[in-house]
Design a protein around this motif. Structure first.
Motif, PDB file in Angstrom:
ATOM      1  N   ILE B  11       0.721  -1.145   0.116  1.00  0.00           N
ATOM      2  CA  ILE B  11       0.012   0.232   0.132  1.00  0.00           C
ATOM      3  C   ILE B  11       1.055   1.296   0.183  1.00  0.00           C
ATOM      4  N   GLU B  12       2.057   1.268   0.777  1.00  0.00           N
ATOM      5  CA  GLU B  12       2.879   2.416   0.694  1.00  0.00           C
ATOM      6  C   GLU B  12       3.276   2.491  -0.809  1.00  0.00           C
ATOM      7  N   ILE B  15       0.581   4.255  -2.562  1.00  0.00           N
ATOM      8  CA  ILE B  15       0.257   5.668  -2.335  1.00  0.00           C
ATOM      9  C   ILE B  15       1.412   6.389  -3.109  1.00  0.00           C
ATOM     10  N   ASP B  16       2.607   5.930  -3.096  1.00  0.00           N
ATOM     11  CA  ASP B  16       3.869   6.784  -3.721  1.00  0.00           C
ATOM     12  C   ASP B  16       3.436   7.009  -5.129  1.00  0.00           C
ATOM     13  N   PHE B 140       2.965  11.153   5.786  1.00  0.00           N
ATOM     14  CA  PHE B 140       2.995   9.700   5.731  1.00  0.00           C
ATOM     15  C   PHE B 140       4.342   9.487   6.495  1.00  0.00           C
TER      16      PHE B 140
END
Lengths: 339, 214
Positions: B11-12, B15-16, B140
């Protein structure tokens, strides 16, 4: 027959497991950081480990407060405590299993006309006051480094969430271990002198009667956790102060440290070895440790005023619970059993 | 437990990628406006295609992120805030795409003397978007830097406001038809609105940042 007499203590153990596991995993389960099933399994295993490995210290303290040389009398004492806890919970009064058992033993001492060790009693009373204070102190101590770590480390929010989940599991395990080590005394402490068990030898291993008793009591706590704590966990958490998963972690660690400090024979021996005063091994209230930690957190955050009402409620429990348990215990002994 | 770390990493990365799409769209948007003003039609249309594609990918990524955050009950305390950030940031890329499509469909006739002000306005709006994306990344990863970047968003939004005002004054003092003036004003407003969206997201981000403090 043995089980019938033990049933008062086992009922107390069940009630303790059902209510106090929520202090450890309540926020984590309530916010769905950890599934109940996982929390219940971890809590059950570590409660048993804590009770069996380090539960004898606080249990001996309970045993020393009043000589109970018969299972039937021990049954009445633990049954009186269980009735006190049930009644006071029903009437929404602050109650602690740890304080109820002390009151019930004193009720027995008065009935039997035997003296209560006042030195020991004053040590126990002191720990009731110290318990929330120490929890607040630990919370204050832990809060600032955790805050610095979380706010300054360049860890992604999602990664931090994963670390928090892992930490909540570890802290929960530590909390369950401390709960077992400290609060098992409430469940089986009064049965120590009249322990009906015999040492059990399986091959080269001998399991002492005391360990069997501790094991049996901890199983009752585990059953309480598995069967009933889910409901309590889902309703606890936001009554007093909203806890985020990270602040819940601080509260659980503080609570666990307090319970461990008042349960560990190893720690007591270590302090004695370096000529420091020994910490009395006494069962303390898990809920009051949690409230103390939350108050410590509120002080650290300078974000909430401490409600005097909450403090008065804790202090009133120190008086009303043992008195109620003492009166109930004395009344049962007088009217039903030995009249 | 390693599963949760793997999921988090996944998920990181999403998002990036989402944020990179929005950030890169800003630069492409600026280049596209420049192409339009210099009448490089084919380059302009090509860039509309790229921004449209980026907007589609960003939409898909946002939906995937939202779905996983809910299904896996991740970041329970911040989930609502993160979803709001992603949805509102999606509006920013939508707004850039729509503005370019208006240019493509309506083909406003812009006098050459307005080119520098249109470029200045576009640059300020894009810079506010770029600062916003950096601020979101820091939300984040690096909470301490968020507020400085939010201040940058406000600064560029203000620059965009001033540029838009100046442009509109010039438009309405020029001797052209009123309908052409109104048409040009509409484009000035449309570009200015991008920085307004960026500022709206950054205002919420400031609150979400306070909520993240322990």
């Amino acid at each position: 027959m043995v089980l019938i007499y033990l049933i008062g203590g086992l009922f107390l153990g069940w009630s303790l497991g059902a209510n106090d596991a929520a202090n450890i995993f309540g926020t984590a389960v309530g916010t769905k950081m950890i599934r109940f099933r996982k929390a219940a399994i971890i809590a059950s295993i570590f409660v048993v480990l804590g009770a069996v490995l380090e539960g004898s210290g606080a249990s001996q303290t309970i045993d020393s407060l009043g000589t109970v040389d018969d299972w039937s009398k021990a049954f009445v004492i633990s049954f009186s405590s269980a009735v006190t806890v049930t009644l006071m919970t029903k009437f929404s009064l602050p109650v602690s299993t740890s304080q109820a058992i002390i009151g019930a033993i004193i009720g027995w001492n008065i009935f039997a006309g035997q003296p209560t060790d006042m030195q020991l009693l004053s040590n126990i009373l002191m720990t009731w006051v110290l318990c929330p204070l120490l929890a607040a102190f630990f919370a204050l101590l832990i809060y600032f480094p955790v805050k610095k770590l979380v706010e300054n480390s360049e860890v992604h929010l999602l990664r931090l969430d994963a670390y928090t989940r892992l930490s909540l599991i570890i802290a929960g395990a530590l909390g369950a271990y401390s709960l077992g080590a400290n609060n098992i005394a409430n469940v089986v402490g009064v049965f120590f002198s009249s322990n009906p068990m015999q040492d059990l030898t399986v091959g080269p291993i001998t399991i002492s009667a005391t360990r069997q008793l501790l094991f049996l009591g901890s199983i009752a706590i585990s059953i309480g956790i598995i069967t009933y704590s889910n409901r309590v966990m889902r309703t606890i958490g936001n009554d007093l102060f909203h806890l985020s998963p990270i602040t819940a972690l601080i509260v659980v660690i503080s609570h666990s440290l307090v319970l461990y400090v008042f349960a560990s024979e190893g720690l007591r021996d270590l302090l004695l070895a370096v000529n420091l005063p020994a910490i009395p091994l006494v069962p303390v209230s898990s809920s009051q440790a949690i409230i103390g930690a939350i108050i410590g957190l509120a002080i650290a955050k300078r974000s909430a005023s401490i409600r005097l009402k909450v403090l008065v409620r804790i202090a009133s429990g120190w008086v009303t619970t043992p008195i109620a348990a003492g009166v109930i215990s004395w009344t049962i002994f007088t009217l039903v059993w030995f009249n | 437990m390693p599963i949760i770390f793997k999921l988090s990493k996944n998920i990181e990365d999403q998002i990036d990628r989402f944020l990179t799409m929005v950030y890169d769209s800003g630069q492409i948007f600026q280049d596209a406006v420049s192409d339009y003003l210099r009448e490089r039609v084919s380059e302009f249309e090509k860039k509309i295609g790229i921004v449209t594609e980026y907007e589609k990918v960003a939409d898909r990524l946002r939906e995937q992120i939202e779905k996983q955050l809910y299904l896996k009950t991740l970041i329970p305390e911040n989930r609502g805030d993160v979803l709001a950030i992603l949805e509102n940031t999606d509006n920013v890329i939508d707004s850039m795409k729509s503005t370019l499509l208006y240019f493509s469909v309506e083909k406003p006739d812009i006098p050459d003397e307005f080119d520098p002000l249109f470029e200045k306005l576009t640059s300020a709006s894009v810079k506010s978007v770029e600062s916003l994306i950096k601020a979101i990344s820091c939300f984040f990863m690096d909470l301490q830097s968020v507020n400085d970047l939010i201040a940058q968003v406000s600064k560029f939004e203000e620059e965009a406001d001033q540029a838009a005002l100046m442009l509109k004054r010039k438009i309405f003092t020029k001797d052209i038809d009123l309908c052409r003036k109104i048409h040009l004003r509409y484009f000035a407003n449309s570009i200015e609105q991008i920085s307004d969206y960026a500022e709206t997201v950054s205002d919420s981000l400031a609150i979400y940042t306070i909520k993240r403090l322990v």
